[in-house]
Design a protein around this motif. Structure first.
Motif, PDB file in Angstrom:
ATOM      1  N   HIS A  51      93.146  50.647  32.325  1.00 23.91           N
ATOM      2  CA  HIS A  51      93.826  51.657  31.519  1.00 23.91           C
ATOM      3  C   HIS A  51      95.344  51.501  31.545  1.00 23.91           C
ATOM      4  CE1 HIS A  51      94.515  55.443  29.515  1.00 23.91           C
ATOM      5  NE2 HIS A  51      95.291  55.816  30.499  1.00 23.91           N
ATOM      6  N   THR A  52      95.921  51.166  32.714  1.00 24.70           N
ATOM      7  CA  THR A  52      97.376  51.148  32.866  1.00 24.70           C
ATOM      8  C   THR A  52      97.996  49.776  32.684  1.00 24.70           C
ATOM      9  OG1 THR A  52      97.287  50.748  35.252  1.00 24.70           O
ATOM     10  CG2 THR A  52      97.296  53.071  34.499  1.00 24.70           C
ATOM     11  N   GLY A  53      97.201  48.730  32.932  1.00 29.75           N
ATOM     12  CA  GLY A  53      97.775  47.389  32.906  1.00 29.75           C
ATOM     13  C   GLY A  53      98.408  46.994  34.232  1.00 29.75           C
ATOM     14  N   LEU A  54      98.427  47.915  35.182  1.00 31.01           N
ATOM     15  CA  LEU A  54      98.924  47.591  36.513  1.00 31.01           C
ATOM     16  C   LEU A  54      97.842  46.831  37.265  1.00 31.01           C
ATOM     17  CD1 LEU A  54     100.483  51.056  37.432  1.00 31.01           C
ATOM     18  CD2 LEU A  54     101.731  48.976  36.809  1.00 31.01           C
ATOM     19  N   TRP A  61      99.763  48.883  46.666  1.00 32.26           N
ATOM     20  CA  TRP A  61     101.123  48.841  47.202  1.00 32.26           C
ATOM     21  C   TRP A  61     101.819  50.182  47.004  1.00 32.26           C
ATOM     22  CZ3 TRP A  61     106.050  48.175  44.499  1.00 32.26           C
ATOM     23  CH2 TRP A  61     107.116  47.930  45.372  1.00 32.26           C
ATOM     24  N   TYR A  62     101.678  50.784  45.817  1.00 31.24           N
ATOM     25  CA  TYR A  62     102.259  52.107  45.563  1.00 31.24           C
ATOM     26  C   TYR A  62     101.760  53.101  46.603  1.00 31.24           C
ATOM     27  CZ  TYR A  62     104.079  51.000  40.836  1.00 31.24           C
ATOM     28  OH  TYR A  62     104.773  50.510  39.767  1.00 31.24           O
ATOM     29  N   MET A 100     115.227  52.167  37.927  1.00 34.32           N
ATOM     30  CA  MET A 100     115.370  52.899  39.188  1.00 34.32           C
ATOM     31  C   MET A 100     114.815  52.053  40.328  1.00 34.32           C
ATOM     32  SD  MET A 100     113.745  56.571  40.385  1.00 34.32           S
ATOM     33  CE  MET A 100     114.879  57.688  39.590  1.00 34.32           C
ATOM     34  N   PRO A 101     115.563  51.900  41.405  1.00 32.46           N
ATOM     35  CA  PRO A 101     115.053  51.141  42.551  1.00 32.46           C
ATOM     36  C   PRO A 101     113.793  51.798  43.130  1.00 32.46           C
ATOM     37  CG  PRO A 101     117.418  51.528  42.761  1.00 32.46           C
ATOM     38  CD  PRO A 101     116.941  52.356  41.604  1.00 32.46           C
ATOM     39  N   VAL A 102     112.916  50.985  43.675  1.00 32.27           N
ATOM     40  CA  VAL A 102     111.669  51.482  44.259  1.00 32.27           C
ATOM     41  C   VAL A 102     111.960  52.507  45.353  1.00 32.27           C
ATOM     42  CG1 VAL A 102     109.613  50.833  45.580  1.00 32.27           C
ATOM     43  CG2 VAL A 102     110.359  49.421  43.657  1.00 32.27           C
ATOM     44  N   ALA A 103     112.981  52.253  46.147  1.00 32.05           N
ATOM     45  CA  ALA A 103     113.315  53.204  47.213  1.00 32.05           C
ATOM     46  C   ALA A 103     113.644  54.575  46.636  1.00 32.05           C
ATOM     47  CB  ALA A 103     114.490  52.681  48.034  1.00 32.05           C
ATOM     48  N   ASP A 104     114.324  54.619  45.499  1.00 28.75           N
ATOM     49  CA  ASP A 104     114.637  55.900  44.870  1.00 28.75           C
ATOM     50  C   ASP A 104     113.384  56.553  44.298  1.00 28.75           C
ATOM     51  OD1 ASP A 104     117.282  55.606  45.536  1.00 28.75           O
ATOM     52  OD2 ASP A 104     117.951  55.101  43.503  1.00 28.75           O
ATOM     53  N   MET A 105     112.458  55.739  43.776  1.00 19.57           N
ATOM     54  CA  MET A 105     111.199  56.306  43.276  1.00 19.57           C
ATOM     55  C   MET A 105     110.395  56.905  44.422  1.00 19.57           C
ATOM     56  SD  MET A 105     109.871  53.804  40.232  1.00 19.57           S
ATOM     57  CE  MET A 105     110.157  52.229  41.010  1.00 19.57           C
TER      58      MET A 105
END
Length: 163
Positions: A51-54, A61-62, A100-105
């Protein structure tokens, strides 16, 4: 956070997980933006990938880095994503597109889980990202103007039609 802060009141998202702050539901992108597979509310990692393509690796990892630490599990330990997770992934995708950097997310995700008292910090984080996006948009507009000029130059020099 109230649902009306980010989700149209006619279509709020809700969670059946009492351990998950309602803020995660409300901070996700508005529901209905993307049709869900089969209209259900439980998805395997494979269905979310389709569905997402991820990739499945990215989804795991997320979860590992704390960007999506609230994924339900079946009795056999398989991940079971919900519509609220797909909404959250949509928001994360938009944040990624901003650069946006991953750390900020991850920080944003932590703030959402921490509750309404983090509104000012969340707002500052998003405003800083917005300023960066606007700066990049201005830079891209300047680049586009140079490209348009060169295209027109070559079209005129070769006797062709300019754009």
């Amino acid at each position: 956070m109230t649902v009306t802060d980010t989700v149209p009141p006619a279509a709020p998202t809700t969670s059946n997980d009492p351990t998950l702050p309602a803020a995660l539901d409300a901070c996700a992108a508005p529901p209905g933006a993307h049709p869900r597979p089969d209209g259900q509310d439980r998805y395997t990692i494979g269905e979310v990938v389709a569905h997402t393509g991820l990739s499945a690796h990215t989804l795991r990892w997320y979860e590992r880095i704390g960007l999506m630490p609230h994924i339900d599990r079946s009795h056999t330990g398989q991940r079971r994503y919900r519509n609220r997770d797909l909404d959250w992934l949509d928001l994360v995708g938009k944040l990624r597109l901003t650069g946006m950097p991953v750390a900020d997310m991850v920080r944003f995700s932590e703030l959402v889980r921490s509750g309404d008292h983090t509104f000012p910090e969340r707002q500052r984080l998003l405003e800083a990202t917005r300023r960066e996006v606007l700066s990049r948009v201005a830079e891209l507009r300047g680049t586009l103007a140079v490209l348009d000029h060169k295209i027109d130059f070559y079209a005129n020099a070769s006797g062709g039609n300019p754009r």
